[in-house]
Design a protein around this motif. Structure first.
Motif, PDB file in Angstrom:
ATOM      1  N   ALA A  73       0.820  -1.215   0.000  1.00 13.24           N
ATOM      2  CA  ALA A  73       0.000   0.000   0.000  1.00 13.24           C
ATOM      3  C   ALA A  73       0.851   1.261   0.000  1.00 13.24           C
ATOM      4  O   ALA A  73       0.362   2.336  -0.374  1.00 13.24           O
ATOM      5  N   ALA A  74       2.117   1.137   0.411  1.00  8.19           N
ATOM      6  CA  ALA A  74       2.995   2.312   0.431  1.00  8.19           C
ATOM      7  C   ALA A  74       3.737   2.520  -0.884  1.00  8.19           C
ATOM      8  O   ALA A  74       4.477   3.496  -1.025  1.00  8.19           O
ATOM      9  N   ARG A  75       3.544   1.645  -1.862  1.00 12.61           N
ATOM     10  CA  ARG A  75       4.253   1.764  -3.129  1.00 12.61           C
ATOM     11  C   ARG A  75       3.670   2.886  -3.991  1.00 12.61           C
ATOM     12  O   ARG A  75       2.487   3.229  -3.878  1.00 12.61           O
ATOM     13  N   ALA A  76       4.516   3.406  -4.859  1.00 10.21           N
ATOM     14  CA  ALA A  76       4.072   4.421  -5.811  1.00 10.21           C
ATOM     15  C   ALA A  76       3.268   3.751  -6.923  1.00 10.21           C
ATOM     16  O   ALA A  76       3.456   2.582  -7.231  1.00 10.21           O
ATOM     17  N   GLY A  77       2.380   4.513  -7.524  1.00  8.36           N
ATOM     18  CA  GLY A  77       1.577   4.008  -8.633  1.00  8.36           C
ATOM     19  C   GLY A  77       0.133   4.421  -8.541  1.00  8.36           C
ATOM     20  O   GLY A  77      -0.545   4.543  -9.562  1.00  8.36           O
ATOM     21  N   LEU A  78      -0.364   4.650  -7.321  1.00 11.09           N
ATOM     22  CA  LEU A  78      -1.732   5.093  -7.109  1.00 11.09           C
ATOM     23  C   LEU A  78      -1.726   6.480  -6.468  1.00 11.09           C
ATOM     24  O   LEU A  78      -0.991   6.724  -5.507  1.00 11.09           O
ATOM     25  N   LYS A  79      -2.522   7.357  -7.002  1.00  9.54           N
ATOM     26  CA  LYS A  79      -2.632   8.718  -6.477  1.00  9.54           C
ATOM     27  C   LYS A  79      -3.975   8.875  -5.787  1.00  9.54           C
ATOM     28  O   LYS A  79      -5.024   8.653  -6.387  1.00  9.54           O
ATOM     29  N   ARG A  80      -3.946   9.267  -4.525  1.00  8.87           N
ATOM     30  CA  ARG A  80      -5.160   9.429  -3.739  1.00  8.87           C
ATOM     31  C   ARG A  80      -5.449  10.912  -3.566  1.00  8.87           C
ATOM     32  O   ARG A  80      -4.583  11.666  -3.129  1.00  8.87           O
ATOM     33  N   ASP A  81      -6.675  11.282  -3.874  1.00 17.63           N
ATOM     34  CA  ASP A  81      -7.099  12.677  -3.755  1.00 17.63           C
ATOM     35  C   ASP A  81      -8.518  12.688  -3.202  1.00 17.63           C
ATOM     36  O   ASP A  81      -9.500  12.756  -3.952  1.00 17.63           O
ATOM     37  N   GLY A  82      -8.619  12.587  -1.855  1.00 15.51           N
ATOM     38  CA  GLY A  82      -9.934  12.580  -1.215  1.00 15.51           C
ATOM     39  C   GLY A  82     -10.743  11.382  -1.662  1.00 15.51           C
ATOM     40  O   GLY A  82     -10.312  10.235  -1.530  1.00 15.51           O
ATOM     41  N   PRO A  83     -11.935  11.603  -2.234  1.00 16.21           N
ATOM     42  CA  PRO A  83     -12.787  10.487  -2.653  1.00 16.21           C
ATOM     43  C   PRO A  83     -12.375   9.881  -3.988  1.00 16.21           C
ATOM     44  O   PRO A  83     -13.061   9.003  -4.497  1.00 16.21           O
ATOM     45  N   ARG A  84     -11.292  10.362  -4.555  1.00 14.54           N
ATOM     46  CA  ARG A  84     -10.886   9.917  -5.893  1.00 14.54           C
ATOM     47  C   ARG A  84      -9.541   9.194  -5.826  1.00 14.54           C
ATOM     48  O   ARG A  84      -8.627   9.599  -5.118  1.00 14.54           O
ATOM     49  N   LEU A  85      -9.454   8.116  -6.596  1.00 14.47           N
ATOM     50  CA  LEU A  85      -8.231   7.336  -6.722  1.00 14.47           C
ATOM     51  C   LEU A  85      -7.898   7.234  -8.200  1.00 14.47           C
ATOM     52  O   LEU A  85      -8.766   6.891  -9.011  1.00 14.47           O
ATOM     53  N   SER A  86      -6.665   7.534  -8.574  1.00 12.05           N
ATOM     54  CA  SER A  86      -6.308   7.542  -9.993  1.00 12.05           C
ATOM     55  C   SER A  86      -4.921   6.939 -10.186  1.00 12.05           C
ATOM     56  O   SER A  86      -4.106   6.871  -9.261  1.00 12.05           O
ATOM     57  N   ALA A  87      -4.664   6.478 -11.414  1.00  9.87           N
ATOM     58  CA  ALA A  87      -3.370   5.891 -11.748  1.00  9.87           C
ATOM     59  C   ALA A  87      -3.153   6.005 -13.243  1.00  9.87           C
ATOM     60  O   ALA A  87      -4.105   5.904 -14.035  1.00  9.87           O
ATOM     61  N   LYS A  88      -1.906   6.236 -13.640  1.00 13.31           N
ATOM     62  CA  LYS A  88      -1.519   6.216 -15.048  1.00 13.31           C
ATOM     63  C   LYS A  88      -1.051   4.814 -15.399  1.00 13.31           C
ATOM     64  O   LYS A  88      -0.174   4.252 -14.741  1.00 13.31           O
ATOM     65  N   LEU A  89      -1.650   4.268 -16.465  1.00 13.08           N
ATOM     66  CA  LEU A  89      -1.345   2.907 -16.878  1.00 13.08           C
ATOM     67  C   LEU A  89      -0.546   2.918 -18.175  1.00 13.08           C
ATOM     68  O   LEU A  89      -0.263   3.985 -18.741  1.00 13.08           O
ATOM     69  N   ASN A  90      -0.191   1.759 -18.660  1.00 14.44           N
ATOM     70  CA  ASN A  90       0.550   1.639 -19.911  1.00 14.44           C
ATOM     71  C   ASN A  90      -0.338   1.987 -21.098  1.00 14.44           C
ATOM     72  O   ASN A  90      -1.571   1.936 -21.015  1.00 14.44           O
ATOM     73  N   GLY A  91       0.295   2.299 -22.209  1.00  9.74           N
ATOM     74  CA  GLY A  91      -0.434   2.541 -23.448  1.00  9.74           C
ATOM     75  C   GLY A  91      -1.332   3.759 -23.426  1.00  9.74           C
ATOM     76  O   GLY A  91      -2.268   3.847 -24.233  1.00  9.74           O
ATOM     77  N   GLY A  92      -1.099   4.694 -22.528  1.00  3.19           N
ATOM     78  CA  GLY A  92      -1.919   5.898 -22.467  1.00  3.19           C
ATOM     79  C   GLY A  92      -3.229   5.725 -21.730  1.00  3.19           C
ATOM     80  O   GLY A  92      -4.053   6.652 -21.718  1.00  3.19           O
ATOM     81  N   TRP A  93      -3.446   4.586 -21.088  1.00  6.55           N
ATOM     82  CA  TRP A  93      -4.683   4.365 -20.351  1.00  6.55           C
ATOM     83  C   TRP A  93      -4.589   4.958 -18.948  1.00  6.55           C
ATOM     84  O   TRP A  93      -3.503   5.135 -18.404  1.00  6.55           O
ATOM     85  N   HIS A  94      -5.757   5.252 -18.381  1.00 10.04           N
ATOM     86  CA  HIS A  94      -5.849   5.800 -17.034  1.00 10.04           C
ATOM     87  C   HIS A  94      -6.888   5.019 -16.237  1.00 10.04           C
ATOM     88  O   HIS A  94      -7.855   4.486 -16.798  1.00 10.04           O
ATOM     89  N   LEU A  95      -6.678   4.968 -14.934  1.00  9.70           N
ATOM     90  CA  LEU A  95      -7.643   4.371 -14.016  1.00  9.70           C
ATOM     91  C   LEU A  95      -8.177   5.454 -13.100  1.00  9.70           C
ATOM     92  O   LEU A  95      -7.407   6.215 -12.512  1.00  9.70           O
ATOM     93  N   GLU A  96      -9.480   5.522 -12.993  1.00  8.63           N
ATOM     94  CA  GLU A  96     -10.136   6.472 -12.094  1.00  8.63           C
ATOM     95  C   GLU A  96     -11.152   5.709 -11.247  1.00  8.63           C
ATOM     96  O   GLU A  96     -11.956   4.936 -11.774  1.00  8.63           O
ATOM     97  N   VAL A  97     -11.077   5.910  -9.924  1.00 10.20           N
ATOM     98  CA  VAL A  97     -11.985   5.227  -9.003  1.00 10.20           C
ATOM     99  C   VAL A  97     -12.616   6.262  -8.086  1.00 10.20           C
ATOM    100  O   VAL A  97     -11.910   7.067  -7.464  1.00 10.20           O
ATOM    101  N   LEU A  98     -13.943   6.266  -8.029  1.00 13.95           N
ATOM    102  CA  LEU A  98     -14.692   7.081  -7.072  1.00 13.95           C
ATOM    103  C   LEU A  98     -15.349   6.124  -6.089  1.00 13.95           C
ATOM    104  O   LEU A  98     -16.167   5.287  -6.481  1.00 13.95           O
ATOM    105  N   TRP A  99     -14.991   6.247  -4.807  1.00 13.85           N
ATOM    106  CA  TRP A  99     -15.433   5.226  -3.874  1.00 13.85           C
ATOM    107  C   TRP A  99     -16.426   5.719  -2.827  1.00 13.85           C
ATOM    108  O   TRP A  99     -16.927   4.927  -2.035  1.00 13.85           O
ATOM    109  N   ARG A 100     -16.736   7.010  -2.799  1.00 11.21           N
ATOM    110  CA  ARG A 100     -17.716   7.508  -1.831  1.00 11.21           C
ATOM    111  C   ARG A 100     -19.119   7.471  -2.414  1.00 11.21           C
ATOM    112  O   ARG A 100     -19.310   7.443  -3.626  1.00 11.21           O
ATOM    113  N   ARG A 101     -20.098   7.470  -1.507  1.00 10.25           N
ATOM    114  CA  ARG A 101     -21.486   7.416  -1.949  1.00 10.25           C
ATOM    115  C   ARG A 101     -21.935   8.727  -2.592  1.00 10.25           C
ATOM    116  O   ARG A 101     -22.673   8.728  -3.574  1.00 10.25           O
ATOM    117  N   LYS A 102     -21.477   9.859  -2.026  1.00 11.45           N
ATOM    118  CA  LYS A 102     -21.870  11.156  -2.572  1.00 11.45           C
ATOM    119  C   LYS A 102     -20.897  11.546  -3.681  1.00 11.45           C
ATOM    120  O   LYS A 102     -19.701  11.747  -3.431  1.00 11.45           O
TER     121      LYS A 102
END
Length: 723
Positions: A609-638
């Motif tokens: 969990a302490a490794r680099a690769g995931l960026k946490r910004d409040g209710p949002r979780l994001s990561a830059k992937l290979n090939g120009g892809w991105h991961l975006e996660v919204l985990w709160r109800r609101k």
């Protein structure tokens, strides 16, 4: 030349004639292989097969019954038998699944639960865990109540702890068995289905004892055995200090609840964990000692030596002792398998046949697969039979090359040769069994133990010549209250085995992580090993080619998925430059442990969990992937207005844990999509994204919740229409 003449010419070719002449008596050894193929075809199907496919075996049966297969040649005859056995295996798996079908909890339930304690174990965290049957869940109809429920007691355990056979009442939070934590990982839901385990829960409240209800003869016998096992386990843990008592309870009654984590890890690292599972090793040692002792006693009594065959009488006594050990140890699947193998060996002695042969082993495997087809998928079944096949086939090949028996002479002259032969046999046995089981263990557990042969060479003589004899002596002395010194001697041997495990497990490089392999790898290794072991002619050496091909595929297998998402998106892992980065250091610990293990990564969840690769910004979780892809996660109800539309762009994986269905150019997964898909895995090759889900679209099996509900509604409507 007609077609029939051409086919006969091919089948009568000298190569086929030589194959038939050399291997005709070995065809029967492939019976369990054919049964296993049919069972694998059933479990590998995406949707529940219809019964008509199981009836497909009637075609080769018709050919065999009409004699047409034999008239067409021995090759067609053998192929017809193999096809028939495959169909029987498929039908046995289908029948076992329909017989195991029972109600399960379909959604989270918090209710009062009444049930009878069937067994007591411990969870991975050490909390007491109760297995209940004869269950009543207040608020659920009897038709919706599971057959078995497993409850973990959180907080302070009750004092005294309920014993097997007692009826209890608790308030529990129940859940259905979980999905695999990644596509292709262990499917606990399927295993729970065949164990008729319909609910898993937690309880923090008071455990209330209820009056015991009426029970049938079978239930009373089962409960009595469970109570005897529980009392014996407690006696062993009280009589022997600490880890010695826990180890003795594991090898005698199958109770591994009190094995310390550090001891369990040392046994795994040294490849001695098989000592804890009551399997062929324990059953063979016990029955072998009883057989030798009984034969000696019968030979020393003139009347029995004159009127009876001491060999057959001792075989009966050893068989009864094995049956008693089976009942006392809890009759787990591994112990049942071991008893069936031992029973066939002693039955062979009774009918004057060789005790341990490949034919007897094939028959034992066939019986186990027909009784419990799901065993084919068990690592224990695969490793047990792989080791036994390797040992029997290996010693069969070396029968004329083994050292000669020592000539008669003074004890001081022949003793060194006897010891040399014993340790040579131990070395060869460890080598054969280790080579046979190492790929299977690495496939299932993603780890290898390079020093496993060393630890087995040191520990197995202690088990065979010290621990097992003293355990038998303690059992004979227990009715007279004189078992204490024997148990102390057994405990000293156990302490030595544990010291060996810790020493070997602590050597540098004692454990090597291994990445998860594609399913075809295990199939190639299994077929290659069987081809080498079961045939006699020179063509058997094609088997290692298949094994090498499987290992080559394993080494060159595609890299692990770039993104893993646990069911419900409760944990997310992204492959980074230093390994997989996780979005939480505590949540979903089982999923995290499984992902890292299958990555071949020994890092713990907190470190990942302490490794680099995931960026946490409040209710949002994001990561830059290979090939120009991105991961975006919204985990709160609101969810802020417009957030989904803003993030749903090209080459984006957007996961909204509590989000509604939405459209856009991104790969979108809302709450409904996550529930439908289960665990998710994403792999990027260039700029192409490949997606896999644990619940494949269109897949429908009996253990899949939605499919089971639809099947029940269909059967209910069908029954009503008939009435």
């Amino acid at each position: 030349m007609g077609r029939k003449d051409r086919s006969n010419k091919v089948l009568n070719h000298p190569v086929f004639a030589a194959l038939y002449r050399i291997e005709s008596r070995r065809f029967a050894l492939w019976l369990p292989v054919a049964l296993g193929l049919g069972i694998w075809l059933y479990f590998d199907a995406r949707s529940e097969p219809a019964w008509v496919w199981a009836m497909a075996g009637l075609l080769p049966l018709v050919l065999l019954a009409g004699g047409w297969a034999r008239r067409l040649g021995w090759a067609i005859f053998a192929l017809s038998w193999f096809s028939l056995a495959t169909a029987i295996g498929f039908g046995a798996a289908t029948l076992s699944a329909h017989l195991a079908d029972a109600p399960t909890i379909r959604y989270p339930v918090g209710e009062t639960v009444d049930g009878r304690v069937l067994g007591i174990s411990r969870s991975a965290s050490g909390a007491p865990r109760l297995l209940l049957d004869d269950v009543t869940i207040h608020g659920l109809e009897a038709s919706e109540t599971p057959v078995h429920v497993r409850l973990t007691i959180l907080g302070d355990p009750p004092d005294p702890m309920p014993s097997p056979g007692e009826r209890i009442r608790v308030y529990a939070s129940l859940l259905p068995a979980g999905d695999p934590v990644e596509p292709g990982a262990f499917d606990f839901r399927r295993r729970a289905f065949f164990e008729r385990l319909g609910g898993i829960g937690l309880t923090r409240g008071e455990v209330i004892l209820l009056p015991a209800g009426d029970a049938g003869l079978w239930d009373r016998a089962r409960i009595t055995l469970a109570q005897v096992r529980d009392r014996l386990s407690r006696h062993l843990r009280e009589r022997l200090p600490g880890r010695q008592g826990a180890f003795s309870a594991a090898i005698i009654v199958g109770d591994r609840a009190d094995i310390a984590d550090e001891d369990a890890e040392a046994l795994r690292a040294s490849n001695l964990a098989h000592l804890l599972a009551i399997s062929g090793l324990h059953m063979g040692m016990l029955t072998g000692l009883i057989y030798a002792l009984a034969r000696l006693v019968f030979a020393l009594i003139p009347w029995t030596a004159y009127h009876f065959s001491t060999k057959k009488s001792a075989a009966i006594v050893a068989l009864l002792a094995g049956a008693g050990y089976l009942a006392l140890s809890g009759a787990t699947v591994a112990t049942q398998r071991a008893f069936i193998m031992v029973a066939f060996a002693f039955l062979a002695v009774l009918v004057d046949r060789p005790a341990i042969t490949l034919r007897g082993l094939a028959l034992a495997a066939a019986v186990i697969l027909l009784i419990r087809p799901i065993s084919l998928l068990d690592a224990g079944f695969q490793m047990s039979f792989a080791a036994t096949v390797a040992l029997v086939a290996g010693y069969e090949a070396m029968r004329n090359r083994t050292p000669r028996r020592p000539d008669a002479g003074p004890a001081w002259a022949i003793a060194p040769r006897i010891l040399a032969i014993y340790f040579f046999g131990l070395l060869v046995s460890s080598l054969l069994a280790g080579l046979a089981t190492a790929p299977i263990a690495a496939y299932h557990f993603n780890r290898t133990a390079p020093f496993g042969m060393l630890s087995n060479l040191l520990a197995l003589p202690v088990m065979g010549f010290w621990i097992a004899p003293w355990a038998c002596i303690a059992a004979f002395l227990a009715p007279f209250g004189l078992s204490g010194p024997a148990l102390d001697a057994m405990g000293a041997g156990i302490e030595l085995v544990l010291r060996i495990a810790h020493w070997v497990g602590g050597l540098p490089g004692a454990v090597q992580p291994v990445r998860a392999a594609p399913g075809i790898v295990l199939g190639l290794i299994a077929i290659g090993g069987l081809w080498l072991a079961l045939w006699r002619g020179p063509w058997r050496f094609a088997g290692p080619v298949a094994v090498i091909a499987g290992l080559t595929i394993w080494i060159n297998a595609p890299l692990r998925p770039d993104v893993l998402v646990a069911p419900g998106a409760r944990l997310v892992g992204v492959m980074g430059p230093y390994g997989r980065a996780l979005d939480h250091e505590k949540a979903q610990s089982f999923a995290a442990k499984t992902w890292l293990r299958r990555d071949g990564d020994w890092a713990g969840q907190k470190r990942a969990a302490a490794r680099a690769g995931l960026k946490r910004d409040g209710p949002r979780l994001s990561a830059k992937l290979n090939g120009g892809w991105h991961l975006e996660v919204l985990w709160r109800r609101k969810i802020p207005p417009g957030a989904i539309e803003t993030l749903c762009q090209d080459q984006t994986i957007l996961i909204v844990r509590h989000g509604p269905p939405a459209d856009g150019p991104c790969r979108y997964f809302g709450a409904r999509d996550l529930k439908r898909a289960g665990a998710l895995a994403f792999t990027i090759d260039g700029n192409v994204l490949t997606q896999k889900s644990a619940r494949e679209p269109g897949a429908c099996r009996l253990w899949t919740p939605g499919c089971r509900a639809r099947a029940r509604r269909y059967r209910k409507r069908r029954g009503q229409s008939k009435r």
